[in-house]
Design a protein around this motif. Structure first.
Motif, mmCIF file in Angstrom:
data_model
loop_
_atom_site.group_PDB
_atom_site.id
_atom_site.type_symbol
_atom_site.label_atom_id
_atom_site.label_comp_id
_atom_site.label_asym_id
_atom_site.label_seq_id
_atom_site.Cartn_x
_atom_site.Cartn_y
_atom_site.Cartn_z
ATOM 1 N N ALA A 363 0.180 11.165 7.861
ATOM 2 C CA ALA A 363 0.389 11.121 6.410
ATOM 3 C C ALA A 363 -0.409 9.993 5.788
ATOM 4 N N SER A 364 -0.390 8.831 6.431
ATOM 5 C CA SER A 364 -1.134 7.690 5.900
ATOM 6 C C SER A 364 -2.635 7.930 5.978
ATOM 7 N N GLY A 365 -3.102 8.491 7.097
ATOM 8 C CA GLY A 365 -4.523 8.750 7.247
ATOM 9 C C GLY A 365 -5.041 9.779 6.269
ATOM 10 N N MET A 366 -4.293 10.873 6.085
ATOM 11 C CA MET A 366 -4.714 11.896 5.139
ATOM 12 C C MET A 366 -4.720 11.358 3.714
ATOM 13 N N LEU A 367 -3.733 10.521 3.394
ATOM 14 C CA LEU A 367 -3.691 9.921 2.060
ATOM 15 C C LEU A 367 -4.902 9.027 1.832
ATOM 16 N N ALA A 368 -5.219 8.182 2.834
ATOM 17 C CA ALA A 368 -6.354 7.278 2.681
ATOM 18 C C ALA A 368 -7.661 8.044 2.539
ATOM 19 N N LEU A 369 -7.836 9.089 3.354
ATOM 20 C CA LEU A 369 -9.069 9.869 3.276
ATOM 21 C C LEU A 369 -9.186 10.597 1.944
ATOM 22 N N THR A 370 -8.083 11.201 1.512
ATOM 23 C CA THR A 370 -8.098 11.907 0.227
ATOM 24 C C THR A 370 -8.406 10.961 -0.921
ATOM 25 N N ARG A 388 -0.733 8.455 -7.098
ATOM 26 C CA ARG A 388 0.297 7.399 -7.065
ATOM 27 C C ARG A 388 1.581 7.917 -6.440
ATOM 28 N N GLY A 389 1.981 9.130 -6.818
ATOM 29 C CA GLY A 389 3.193 9.711 -6.235
ATOM 30 C C GLY A 389 3.069 9.932 -4.744
ATOM 31 N N ALA A 390 1.897 10.419 -4.308
ATOM 32 C CA ALA A 390 1.681 10.627 -2.873
ATOM 33 C C ALA A 390 1.702 9.304 -2.120
ATOM 34 N N ALA A 391 1.077 8.260 -2.716
ATOM 35 C CA ALA A 391 1.062 6.950 -2.058
ATOM 36 C C ALA A 391 2.469 6.372 -1.963
ATOM 37 N N LEU A 392 3.258 6.514 -3.034
ATOM 38 C CA LEU A 392 4.620 5.978 -3.017
ATOM 39 C C LEU A 392 5.480 6.728 -2.003
ATOM 40 N N THR A 393 5.326 8.059 -1.955
ATOM 41 C CA THR A 393 6.101 8.853 -0.992
ATOM 42 C C THR A 393 5.760 8.470 0.446
ATOM 43 N N THR A 394 4.471 8.353 0.727
ATOM 44 C CA THR A 394 4.049 7.985 2.082
ATOM 45 C C THR A 394 4.521 6.588 2.452
ATOM 46 N N SER A 395 4.513 5.671 1.502
ATOM 47 C CA SER A 395 4.935 4.296 1.795
ATOM 48 C C SER A 395 6.427 4.203 2.083
ATOM 49 N N CYS A 396 7.205 5.221 1.670
ATOM 50 C CA CYS A 396 8.656 5.211 1.928
ATOM 51 C C CYS A 396 9.014 5.794 3.296
ATOM 52 N N LEU A 397 8.066 6.435 3.975
ATOM 53 C CA LEU A 397 8.380 7.092 5.243
ATOM 54 C C LEU A 397 8.809 6.125 6.351
ATOM 55 N N PRO A 398 8.182 4.929 6.505
ATOM 56 C CA PRO A 398 8.675 4.021 7.554
ATOM 57 C C PRO A 398 10.132 3.607 7.361
ATOM 58 N N LEU A 399 10.550 3.386 6.121
ATOM 59 C CA LEU A 399 11.954 3.063 5.869
ATOM 60 C C LEU A 399 12.828 4.281 6.120
ATOM 61 N N ALA A 718 -1.316 0.951 4.624
ATOM 62 C CA ALA A 718 -2.331 1.648 3.827
ATOM 63 C C ALA A 718 -1.781 2.261 2.542
ATOM 64 N N PRO A 719 -0.682 3.018 2.567
ATOM 65 C CA PRO A 719 -0.193 3.594 1.304
ATOM 66 C C PRO A 719 0.288 2.540 0.312
ATOM 67 N N LEU A 720 0.814 1.419 0.802
ATOM 68 C CA LEU A 720 1.238 0.350 -0.102
ATOM 69 C C LEU A 720 0.037 -0.289 -0.791
ATOM 70 N N ILE A 721 -1.015 -0.543 -0.027
ATOM 71 C CA ILE A 721 -2.230 -1.109 -0.611
ATOM 72 C C ILE A 721 -2.822 -0.144 -1.635
ATOM 73 N N LEU A 722 -2.863 1.137 -1.288
ATOM 74 C CA LEU A 722 -3.416 2.121 -2.212
ATOM 75 C C LEU A 722 -2.583 2.213 -3.484
ATOM 76 N N ARG A 723 -1.269 2.218 -3.330
ATOM 77 C CA ARG A 723 -0.414 2.277 -4.531
ATOM 78 C C ARG A 723 -0.599 1.042 -5.395
ATOM 79 N N GLY A 724 -0.867 -0.104 -4.766
ATOM 80 C CA GLY A 724 -1.113 -1.302 -5.554
ATOM 81 C C GLY A 724 -2.427 -1.257 -6.303
ATOM 82 N N LEU A 725 -3.421 -0.568 -5.738
ATOM 83 C CA LEU A 725 -4.725 -0.490 -6.390
ATOM 84 C C LEU A 725 -4.765 0.530 -7.523
ATOM 85 N N LEU A 726 -3.945 1.569 -7.408
ATOM 86 C CA LEU A 726 -3.970 2.610 -8.429
ATOM 87 C C LEU A 726 -3.334 2.110 -9.716
ATOM 88 N N ALA A 727 -3.987 2.359 -10.822
ATOM 89 C CA ALA A 727 -3.517 1.872 -12.122
ATOM 90 C C ALA A 727 -2.667 2.927 -12.800
#
Length: 736
Positions: A363-370, A388-399, A718-727
């Motif tokens: 999930a993280s790899g596909m998100l980063a590539l996309t 942003r929604g995909a990044a937030l969803t992926t970042s919640c998977l470890p929890l 990766a998804p947390l960093i991406l979500r932080g970069l997205l405006a």
């Protein structure tokens, strides 16, 4: 500044653990001396008879009992013995991944993980190579090469020094008493042993010649009945010592009245070495037997190499103990059902670990590539909202993977105590469902307080750390490993848990720095407060008990503090920061080791035993074994090696691409320049990347599963960093 952050980080940890140390000493078990007669002479302790079998779990025993097999009645008698005694699950993991009978008996006698057969013998469990007993000389030679520093026959040596006789019935059982420079004392048959009314210890292999589970149940039940009839004064221990046919927790029945320093939980004995209800290790039996027959679980000498923790057997057999005032009640009738469910969960967790980890990584790899492909040019707000929604969803998977431990996914499709592929599907589905629910909750909270990256990262890190400090009730036998089959860890912080928690912690600290007032003091205070608390929860021997994690986290926090307060250091400054990081790692390790060393020997964690090994020279074998474990999976499995090579290619490609984009960014020519404005976003993201870079390098070098930890950390970050970069809208940062 570097020395200041080291002192601030360590201070909170020291204050926390000093209080814990006093509690630990107060809870140290006292070993009672052998019972004394009224005339002042010491009475001979009641004999102990260990009846051993192989490949028998509680689920399998219940299945035989409910079938039409001729062994159903014998299975019922063993279940009756369990209800009147102390039933437990026994982890029989030896120095081999799957334990053959010879490995199990040698491990029992050593009180530490040993092996009598080379690693490949258990690959075909029904062959004579696994089921037959090797001669004592070859078994001892094989055990010396295991890397676990076990001393075969430590139990026999300690009993002989105390003048307590020990006898083994069966060639395989005799390996438990085999020691360097001496031969095991063996008997001809169980009948001859019972006719001689032995004292001390008797080890009996009841599975010799029994090919099927039904036959093993019958021979075990008949041997139990014979011992009870001929030796009513004996304390009988029933245990399955091998799991080569299907690695899983095995049955164990201790005498009624057996106690643990950790008491009981839910009607089950809590293992001193596992901290889990109804779960002990095979290595615990040697110090338990020593304590019952000599009065001390570790009298010194050979027994000093034992890694198991002693339980307290009753002074007299169950029939007599039950009549004494204050004797413990028998086990709850539902205890066996709970133990069978725990064993099922352990096996299901073992099956689910790789699919669940692949879910997070994929999930993280596909998100980063996309995102890398989609964000090379400005996108309309709707496309950014989707990312942003995909990044937030992926970042919640470890929890979500941690919280899934509260759902009984392991029971899906189970039959006869065996997990099925439906359990794997249920585990993955539970992670996804909980992840979606977390996204909704985070979105609701973030609407009021903002900063979803800091919120998700902080919650993820805090949840994993608190779970570890509380004994890992969610992580143990969970969807991401730390199971009783691999048996690498039973409580505290696992390697996978640390990889997730530490990556999330680095991002949470960096993201929260944006909220703090300007000034270095605030940044240092934030790192000291959050980092020091994390170090205490992760590294304290009575909480996370994670040596590798504590040594990894200390330099990461120092480097992160420097990156947040002085991002543009010259070469001398970077050198001093690196020295400070190394000093922080050594200081943390020394403090944790010193606090663990002052505890009683049988209550030390891996850290205390490793520190003691540095003094006597045995720690170098541990280092060699861990170094081998770092590469062994890739040398013994073609698929694993292919996966490693593919991963290396992906890492090299990503590093090349990242370096190129970094140069373009600094020159103002990056295709991603439109995403951010000002310096707030690059500052905290850059600091996070510096801290994460140090994290993945150090954790790879210091942990025996470091390569997989680095991948998990990257997947969590990766998804947390991406979500932080997205405006929220092109060119605007929401986390101001």
């Amino acid at each position: 500044m570097v020395y200041g952050i080291i002192l601030l980080t360590i201070l909170g940890m020291i204050l926390t653990m000093v209080g814990m140390a006093t509690t630990a000493f107060a809870q140290a078990p006292a070993t009672a001396p052998p019972a004394a007669r009224q005339d002042g002479e010491t009475a001979a302790p009641a004999p102990i008879v260990v009846l051993g079998t192989r490949d028998l779990s509680w689920g399998g025993l219940r299945e035989i009992e409910s079938s039409s097999s001729p062994a159903a009645g014998d299975a019922g008698s063993l279940l009756d013995a369990a209800s009147s005694g102390e039933p437990v699950n026994v982890v029989v993991r030896s120095a081999n991944p799957a334990t053959c009978p010879a490995d199990g008996w040698m491990t029992l006698g050593a009180g530490s993980r040993a092996r009598a057969l080379p690693p490949g013998a258990a690959s075909a469990p029904t062959t004579p190579a696994c089921l037959d007993a090797p001669d004592a000389a070859s078994a001892l030679a094989t055990s010396r090469d295991s890397g676990y520093e076990a001393r075969p026959g430590a139990l026999a040596i300690a009993l002989a020094e105390a003048g307590v006789p020990a006898t083994a019935i069966g060639d395989t059982a005799s390996l438990a008493l085999a020691a360097e420079g001496g031969a095991a004392t063996t008997g001809d048959s169980l009948e001859d042993l019972l006719a001689s009314s032995p004292s001390g210890l008797a080890l009996v292999d009841t599975a010799a010649g029994a090919a099927t589970a039904e036959q093993r149940v019958t021979t075990l039940a008949r041997a139990h009945e014979a011992v009870l009839a001929a030796m009513p004064q004996a304390r009988v221990v029933i245990v399955s010592v091998a799991d080569a046919e299907g690695p899983s927790p095995q049955i164990g029945i201790l005498p009624a009245g057996t106690t643990s320093p950790r008491g009981r939980d839910g009607g089950l004995l809590v293992g001193e070495s596992t901290h889990q209800a109804g779960l002990i290790q095979l290595t615990d039996l040697a110090p338990t037997i020593l304590a019952a027959l000599t009065g001390s679980p570790h009298p010194g000498g050979a027994s000093a190499r034992m890694t198991g923790s002693a339980l307290a057997l009753p002074d007299s057999p169950p029939s007599a103990a039950s009549a004494e005032p204050g004797a413990t009640d028998s086990a709850d009738p539902s205890a066996v059902e709970a133990l069978a469910d725990d064993a099922l969960r352990a096996r299901a967790s073992h099956l689910t670990t790789i699919p669940s980890a692949l879910l997070l990584i994929a999930a993280s790899g596909m998100l980063a590539l996309t995102a890398a492909l989609a964000l090379r040019r400005a996108r309309p707000p709707r496309a950014l909202i989707t990312l942003r929604g995909a990044a937030l969803t992926t970042s919640c998977l470890p929890l979500a993977a941690l919280l899934s431990g509260a759902i009984p996914w392991w029971r899906a499709g189970a039959s006869a105590g065996e997990p099925s592929s439906a359990a794997v599907a249920a585990a993955v589905a539970s992670i996804l469902v909980i992840g979606v629910a977390l996204v909704a909750l985070v979105a609701l909270i973030a609407r009021a307080v903002g900063h979803p990256v800091a919120l998700v990262a902080g919650l993820t890190s805090l949840a994993w750390l608190l779970d570890a400090a509380l004994g890992a009730p969610l992580a143990f036998n969970g969807t991401l490993g730390m199971d009783a089959v691999v048996a690498g860890r039973f409580y505290g912080m696992s390697n996978t848990g640390f990889a997730i928690a530490s990556a999330a912690l680095v991002i949470a600290i960096a993201a929260l720095r944006v909220l703090a007032p300007p000034g270095r003091g605030w940044a240092l205070g934030l790192v000291a407060l959050m980092g020091g608390g994390a170090l205490a929860l992760d590294g304290a021997p009575w909480l996370g008990a994670d040596l590798g994690g504590a040594l990894t986290l200390a330099p990461v926090l120092v480097v992160l503090a420097v990156a947040l307060t002085a991002p543009r250091l010259d070469r001398r400054g970077r050198l001093r920061a690196g020295l400070g990081a190394g000093a922080g790692m050594l200081v943390v390790g020394a403090i944790l080791a010193a606090l663990d060393l002052v505890r009683p020997a049988d209550r030390r964690t891996h850290l205390g035993r490793f520190a003691a090994g540095l003094a006597d020279g045995s720690a170098w074998g541990t280092l060699g074994r861990k170094a081998g474990a770092l590469i062994a999976p890739f040398l013994s499995n073609a698929l694993a090696l292919a996966t490693l090579m593919a991963g290396l290619v992906a890492v090299v490609g990503a590093a090349w691409w990242g370096a190129r984009e970094h140069r373009a960014w600094r020159e103002g020519q990056s295709a991603y320049q439109w995403l951010v404005t000002g310096s707030a976003a690059p500052r905290w993201v850059g600091a996070s990347l510096v801290g994460l870079g140090v994290l993945v390098v150090v954790e790879t070098l210091l942990n025996d599963s470091g390569l997989s930890m680095a991948v998990i950390s990257a997947a969590a970050a990766a998804p947390l960093i991406l979500r932080g970069l997205l405006a929220e809208s092109p060119g605007q940062r929401p986390e101001r």
